[in-house]
Design a protein around this motif. Structure first.
Motif, PDB file in Angstrom:
ATOM      1  N   PRO A 135     -10.557 -33.461 -35.121  1.00 39.62           N
ATOM      2  CA  PRO A 135     -10.749 -34.907 -35.003  1.00 39.62           C
ATOM      3  C   PRO A 135     -11.904 -35.435 -35.838  1.00 39.62           C
ATOM      4  N   MET A 136     -11.765 -36.692 -36.247  1.00 41.62           N
ATOM      5  CA  MET A 136     -12.767 -37.331 -37.096  1.00 41.62           C
ATOM      6  C   MET A 136     -13.682 -38.267 -36.319  1.00 41.62           C
ATOM      7  N   ASP A 137     -13.676 -38.170 -34.993  1.00 38.53           N
ATOM      8  CA  ASP A 137     -14.560 -39.000 -34.174  1.00 38.53           C
ATOM      9  C   ASP A 137     -15.592 -38.153 -33.438  1.00 38.53           C
ATOM     10  N   ILE A 138     -16.020 -37.039 -34.054  1.00 38.26           N
ATOM     11  CA  ILE A 138     -16.936 -36.113 -33.378  1.00 38.26           C
ATOM     12  C   ILE A 138     -18.345 -36.668 -33.229  1.00 38.26           C
ATOM     13  N   ALA A 139     -18.697 -37.670 -34.036  1.00 39.03           N
ATOM     14  CA  ALA A 139     -20.092 -38.133 -34.059  1.00 39.03           C
ATOM     15  C   ALA A 139     -20.608 -38.531 -32.681  1.00 39.03           C
ATOM     16  N   SER A 140     -19.780 -39.237 -31.925  1.00 36.57           N
ATOM     17  CA  SER A 140     -20.240 -39.733 -30.625  1.00 36.57           C
ATOM     18  C   SER A 140     -20.282 -38.652 -29.556  1.00 36.57           C
ATOM     19  N   THR A 141     -19.800 -37.449 -29.864  1.00 36.47           N
ATOM     20  CA  THR A 141     -19.883 -36.343 -28.899  1.00 36.47           C
ATOM     21  C   THR A 141     -21.046 -35.400 -29.185  1.00 36.47           C
ATOM     22  N   CYS A 142     -21.699 -35.570 -30.332  1.00 34.96           N
ATOM     23  CA  CYS A 142     -22.741 -34.613 -30.730  1.00 34.96           C
ATOM     24  C   CYS A 142     -23.859 -34.519 -29.691  1.00 34.96           C
ATOM     25  N   LYS A 143     -24.380 -35.642 -29.250  1.00 35.89           N
ATOM     26  CA  LYS A 143     -25.522 -35.650 -28.331  1.00 35.89           C
ATOM     27  C   LYS A 143     -25.169 -34.967 -27.013  1.00 35.89           C
ATOM     28  N   ALA A 144     -24.063 -35.359 -26.394  1.00 34.92           N
ATOM     29  CA  ALA A 144     -23.680 -34.763 -25.114  1.00 34.92           C
ATOM     30  C   ALA A 144     -23.379 -33.277 -25.263  1.00 34.92           C
ATOM     31  N   THR A 145     -22.776 -32.882 -26.368  1.00 35.43           N
ATOM     32  CA  THR A 145     -22.456 -31.469 -26.578  1.00 35.43           C
ATOM     33  C   THR A 145     -23.718 -30.650 -26.737  1.00 35.43           C
ATOM     34  N   MET A 146     -24.668 -31.146 -27.505  1.00 37.62           N
ATOM     35  CA  MET A 146     -25.920 -30.410 -27.684  1.00 37.62           C
ATOM     36  C   MET A 146     -26.657 -30.260 -26.359  1.00 37.62           C
ATOM     37  N   GLU A 147     -26.644 -31.305 -25.545  1.00 39.03           N
ATOM     38  CA  GLU A 147     -27.298 -31.219 -24.238  1.00 39.03           C
ATOM     39  C   GLU A 147     -26.581 -30.230 -23.331  1.00 39.03           C
TER      40      GLU A 147
END
Length: 347
Positions: A225-237
């Motif tokens: 998917p090309m909408d990964i940007a908005s998941t980066c913060k939650a995934t890193m946490e």
């Protein structure tokens, strides 16, 4: 008599080799050549070339047109970040080992290596499109990041940029980054996000909006998917990073902003997309959506017209997210599910 399974008994030597037998050297050389051939043998499709190494293929071409676009995007990032290569605290520290994931042409890795001559900078990519002459502290590795990582030593910084459409499982990728960082070291991800946004009604109902939504749908069908940007913060946490920070910038689609700097960013953003608009979309629409190339080309005529139109006040949200691996390892929450966060108003 049944043959023993591999690994269950001693391996018998081949007694046919003599002291001066060169057969084994020839076989090793042949195997090495075969591996090298698989790396440099690009897949040709729709008049473009794509990587053919690894268990999957990236949707973007790797030919000269795309290499030029990649370097153009590097300039766009420089304008966006006021000349900085990254914004996390690692930028001001002394670094020994740095990993640039998805290095592309290697331009970020080479620039960073020149800024940090004390650091060993390794760039990894699935396509061998990097230059031969590089700073002495730069090394390029050809590998598929979906395979297990086997680096000999951990890193002080892991960096990645524009991995949208290249990561099928975000949590797995971030976990690999976490596992390959030293304690108290940093991960920074820089990602534009699809679809574009607009603060008025000039974007709704345009062919540009249709293209953005279709491209996202295609990337999801292809598994990256090309909408990964908005998941980066939650995934890193969720993986265990601390001090996770998210900063959102804007890339106008053209010169429509009144602000001088934003107008310049918009001009470069427009070039970044239009200089290879067909190449960006070939795999997405033909393999992801089942379109014919002629159908795609006809559709992109209207998309180009919208991209050039300064009356359409659209922009791409651009996320820069960074976090620090704790000094003492904290077990990751392997059960947490990460869903895309609502897009915050870009600032």
């Amino acid at each position: 008599m049944a043959q023993p399974e591999q690994g269950t008994g001693a391996i018998a030597p081949d007694e046919t080799f003599g002291d001066g037998d060169s057969a084994i050297d020839e076989e090793i050389n042949s195997t090495t050549s075969s591996i090298a051939s698989s790396i440099f043998k690009f897949r040709k499709e729709h008049g473009r070339t794509y990587n053919a190494y690894g268990e999957r293929t990236y949707y973007m071409p790797n030919d000269e047109i795309e290499k030029d676009r990649y370097d153009l995007a590097h300039h766009l990032w420089g304008l966006t970040l006021s000349g900085r290569l990254l914004i996390c605290p690692a930028a001001s520290g002394k670094l020994h080992r740095v990993l640039d994931v998805g290095t592309g042409t290697g331009i970020w890795a080479m620039d960073f290596a020149e800024e940090h001559p004390e650091a060993e900078v390794i760039g990894v990519d699935v396509s061998p499109i990097q230059p031969n002459f590089v700073p002495p502290n730069v090394q390029f590795v050809i590998d598929d990041i979906e395979r297990p990582w086997a680096y000999s030593k951990p890193f002080d910084l892991i960096f990645s940029r524009q991995m949208l459409g290249a990561i099928p499982e975000m949590k797995s990728y971030v976990q690999k980054c976490y596992d390959n960082l030293k304690p108290s070291s940093w991960l920074e991800m820089q990602e534009p996000k699809l679809p574009a946004h607009c603060d008025d009604d000039t974007y709704a109902g345009t062919q540009f909006e249709k293209w953005q939504n279709l491209a996202l749908e295609a990337s999801q069908k292809l598994g990256c998917p090309m909408d990964i940007a908005s998941t980066c913060k939650a995934t890193m946490e969720a993986v265990g990073f601390e001090d996770v920070t998210e900063v959102i910038y804007k890339w106008p689609i053209n010169k429509w902003p009144a602000d001088k700097k934003m107008k310049e960013i918009g001009l470069w953003s427009y070039e970044n997309v239009t200089c290879n608009l067909t190449g960006i979309n070939l795999v997405l629409f033909i393999h992801g959506l089942g379109w014919k190339q002629e159908e795609l080309e006809a559709f992109l005529v209207d998309v180009r017209r919208d991209l050039k139109n300064p009356k359409i006040h659209a922009y791409w949200p651009v996320y820069v997210v960074y976090g620090r691996k704790p000094a003492t390892k904290i077990p990751a929450d392997t059960t947490a599910e990460v869903t895309p966060a609502p897009i915050a108003e870009a600032g």
